[in-house]
Enzyme design. Structure first.
Site, PDB file in Angstrom:
ATOM      1  N   ARG A   4       3.005  50.422  36.977  1.00 52.78           N
ATOM      2  CA  ARG A   4       3.864  49.776  35.986  1.00 52.78           C
ATOM      3  C   ARG A   4       4.904  50.792  35.550  1.00 52.78           C
ATOM      4  NH1 ARG A   4       3.212  53.421  32.947  1.00 52.78           N
ATOM      5  NH2 ARG A   4       4.538  52.285  31.506  1.00 52.78           N
ATOM      6  N   GLY A   5       5.862  50.332  34.732  1.00 51.46           N
ATOM      7  CA  GLY A   5       7.001  51.178  34.372  1.00 51.46           C
ATOM      8  C   GLY A   5       8.153  50.821  35.305  1.00 51.46           C
ATOM      9  N   ARG A  52       7.212  40.679  38.756  1.00 52.33           N
ATOM     10  CA  ARG A  52       7.470  40.877  37.313  1.00 52.33           C
ATOM     11  C   ARG A  52       8.957  40.608  37.073  1.00 52.33           C
ATOM     12  NH1 ARG A  52       4.862  45.857  34.238  1.00 52.33           N
ATOM     13  NH2 ARG A  52       4.969  44.377  32.511  1.00 52.33           N
ATOM     14  N   GLN A 108      -0.543  51.282  26.644  1.00 55.31           N
ATOM     15  CA  GLN A 108       0.049  52.304  27.513  1.00 55.31           C
ATOM     16  C   GLN A 108       0.143  53.652  26.811  1.00 55.31           C
ATOM     17  OE1 GLN A 108       1.174  49.168  27.216  1.00 55.31           O
ATOM     18  NE2 GLN A 108       2.137  48.437  29.083  1.00 55.31           N
ATOM     19  N   ASP A 128      13.660  48.782  30.321  1.00 53.79           N
ATOM     20  CA  ASP A 128      13.381  47.980  31.521  1.00 53.79           C
ATOM     21  C   ASP A 128      14.634  47.308  32.059  1.00 53.79           C
ATOM     22  OD1 ASP A 128      10.686  48.165  29.999  1.00 53.79           O
ATOM     23  OD2 ASP A 128      10.223  47.680  32.078  1.00 53.79           O
ATOM     24  N   ASN A 181      12.966  46.569  26.344  1.00 50.65           N
ATOM     25  CA  ASN A 181      11.918  47.579  26.559  1.00 50.65           C
ATOM     26  C   ASN A 181      10.613  47.023  25.998  1.00 50.65           C
ATOM     27  OD1 ASN A 181      11.089  50.209  27.497  1.00 50.65           O
ATOM     28  ND2 ASN A 181      10.845  50.783  25.347  1.00 50.65           N
ATOM     29  N   LYS A 182       9.570  47.804  26.110  1.00 52.10           N
ATOM     30  CA  LYS A 182       8.222  47.385  25.712  1.00 52.10           C
ATOM     31  C   LYS A 182       8.212  46.760  24.313  1.00 52.10           C
ATOM     32  CE  LYS A 182       5.240  47.356  27.574  1.00 52.10           C
ATOM     33  NZ  LYS A 182       4.864  46.082  28.262  1.00 52.10           N
TER      34      LYS A 182
HETATM   35  O1  MRU Z   1       4.663  46.727  30.952  1.00 52.20           O
HETATM   36  P1  MRU Z   1       5.059  48.101  31.400  1.00 52.20           P
HETATM   37  O2  MRU Z   1       3.996  49.121  31.155  1.00 52.20           O
HETATM   38  O3  MRU Z   1       5.563  48.104  32.823  1.00 52.20           O
HETATM   39  O4  MRU Z   1       6.284  48.477  30.471  1.00 52.20           O
HETATM   40  C1  MRU Z   1       6.914  49.726  30.639  1.00 52.20           C
HETATM   41  C2  MRU Z   1       7.982  49.980  29.649  1.00 52.20           C
HETATM   42  O5  MRU Z   1       8.325  49.155  28.837  1.00 52.20           O
HETATM   43  C3  MRU Z   1       8.699  51.276  29.753  1.00 52.20           C
HETATM   44  O6  MRU Z   1       9.154  51.699  28.496  1.00 52.20           O
HETATM   45  C4  MRU Z   1       9.919  51.125  30.680  1.00 52.20           C
HETATM   46  O7  MRU Z   1       9.539  50.514  31.886  1.00 52.20           O
HETATM   47  C5  MRU Z   1      10.556  52.418  30.993  1.00 52.20           C
HETATM   48  S1  MRU Z   1       9.502  53.437  32.004  1.00 52.20           S
HETATM   49  C6  MRU Z   1      10.390  54.816  32.434  1.00 52.20           C
END
Ligand code: MRU
Length: 344
Positions: free
Chosen positions: A57-58, A90, A191, A232, A242-243
């Site tokens: 993920r990320g 995703r 996370q 993201d 973002n998250k």
């Molecule tokens: O759901 P995830 O864990 O994939 O979400 C990740 C994030 O929101 C990160 O902040 C983003 O992808 C940047 S990672 C360098």
């Protein structure tokens, strides 16, 4: 901060994936930090399933993994179908689409799997180089002795290595600019609690974990000078997906005079989407909110809403750091630099 001095460029022990034996091996992020195990993906469909299940993920990491998945799709003789599966895994992180578009352009020119493997390796290497550049550029903005708060995991686990926001934090600690790191636990998937503080621990960097709900109180205490997060997808007007929880942090930061730094490679910038309103936000299984660590917490019959990203308006972002440079107060006008660089 007490503890050993670190060199941001060498103290970077964690990698989320490796290509070997013609397969992609993914560090299973669902099992961390208590178990280090790897998942072997030998088919494009395995990579798509792993992205969907958050084995990897990320935003940058899923783009890189998808590029390797496209190699397998080509090898399987079902490139278009394999890429469609990967693309659907995703919806929010544009790095996924960006990497697959890059692979598809090569296939249109007649490239075979070997050439696609070279390209996937380049995408991975470019991401690592971008992270080094962003780490240095971002750390320079931070005054010595600062406290920082980060959210989710934006480290080596989420990228090709070093990380985006966490790369800036690594470099800032190494340079003595960051005296204290705080990490939000990042409900519901945790996370921050499971990945970020573990990853920093691997490099000898101490961090203090907080409940997400403690962030505003932490800012009010004066302990935090910067909130540093990844992204993201960044729309053409500078709005940042973002998250989930980033938006709340941005509002609290502005209220308390704490600055917000967004760190993301240019592969996260989506000029085709005019504003955050056009960014698709992934909704995941309500069970992630109704329970914790696989155990149901809420009473049976209770419902939950589980958007896993939110959009922070550009007006709340103080600084956007990319490998191409630093933008203060991103907006539709200064974000055009990405189009100009791409055209050049
Ligand atoms: O759901 P995830 O864990 O994939 O979400 C990740 C994030 O929101 C990160 O902040 C983003 O992808 C940047 S990672 C360098």
């Amino acid at each position: 901060m007490s503890g050993p001095a670190i060199d941001a460029l060498t103290h970077d022990a964690v990698r989320p994936m490796r290509w070997s034996d013609g397969a992609l091996h993914l560090l299973d992020q669902r099992a961390l930090p208590h178990e280090v195990r790897w998942v072997r993906c030998a088919a494009a469909a395995d990579v798509a399933d792993s992205i969907r299940a958050l084995v990897v993920r990320g935003a940058p990491a899923i783009g890189i993994a998808a590029a390797y998945g496209a190699v397998m799709a080509r090898r399987e003789g079902r490139f278009d179908a394999g890429v469609a599966q990967l693309r659907a895994s995703r919806p929010t992180a544009v790095n996924l689409m960006w990497a697959l578009d890059r692979m598809a352009a090569l296939v249109r020119e007649g490239a075979e799997a070997d050439r696609l493997l070279e390209e996937a390796r380049s995408i991975e290497a470019e991401d690592l180089a971008a992270n080094r550049a962003m780490a240095m550029a971002g750390a320079q903005l931070i005054a010595a002795g600062s406290g920082v708060l980060t959210h989710c995991n934006t480290g080596a686990l989420a990228t090709a290595g070093i990380g985006t926001a966490l790369g800036v934090i690594r470099a800032g600690v190494a340079a003595g600019r960051i005296a204290q790191v705080y990490a939000g636990e990042t409900r519901p998937w945790l996370q921050g609690a499971r990945l970020t503080v573990w990853e920093l621990q691997q490099d000898g960097i101490g961090a203090t974990l907080i409940a997400d709900a403690a962030a505003a109180a932490l800012m009010a205490s004066g302990a935090v000078h910067w909130v540093i997060v990844g992204a993201d997808r960044i729309a053409a007007n500078g709005d940042v997906a973002n998250k989930i929880g980033t938006y709340a942090l941005a509002i609290a930061a502005r209220h308390h005079g704490v600055r917000l730094m967004v760190v993301a490679p240019s592969s996260t910038v989506d000029l085709a989407t005019p504003s955050g309103a056009g960014i698709p936000i992934e909704l995941r299984d309500p069970a992630e909110v109704l329970g914790c660590a696989g155990r149901r917490i809420a009473a049976e019959g209770v419902e939950a809403w589980n958007p896993v990203f939110d959009v922070t308006p550009a007006s709340l972002v103080d600084v956007l750091v990319t490998e191409r440079g630093v933008l203060h107060r991103p907006d539709a006008a200064n974000m055009r630099c990405f189009a100009e660089t791409a055209d050049a």
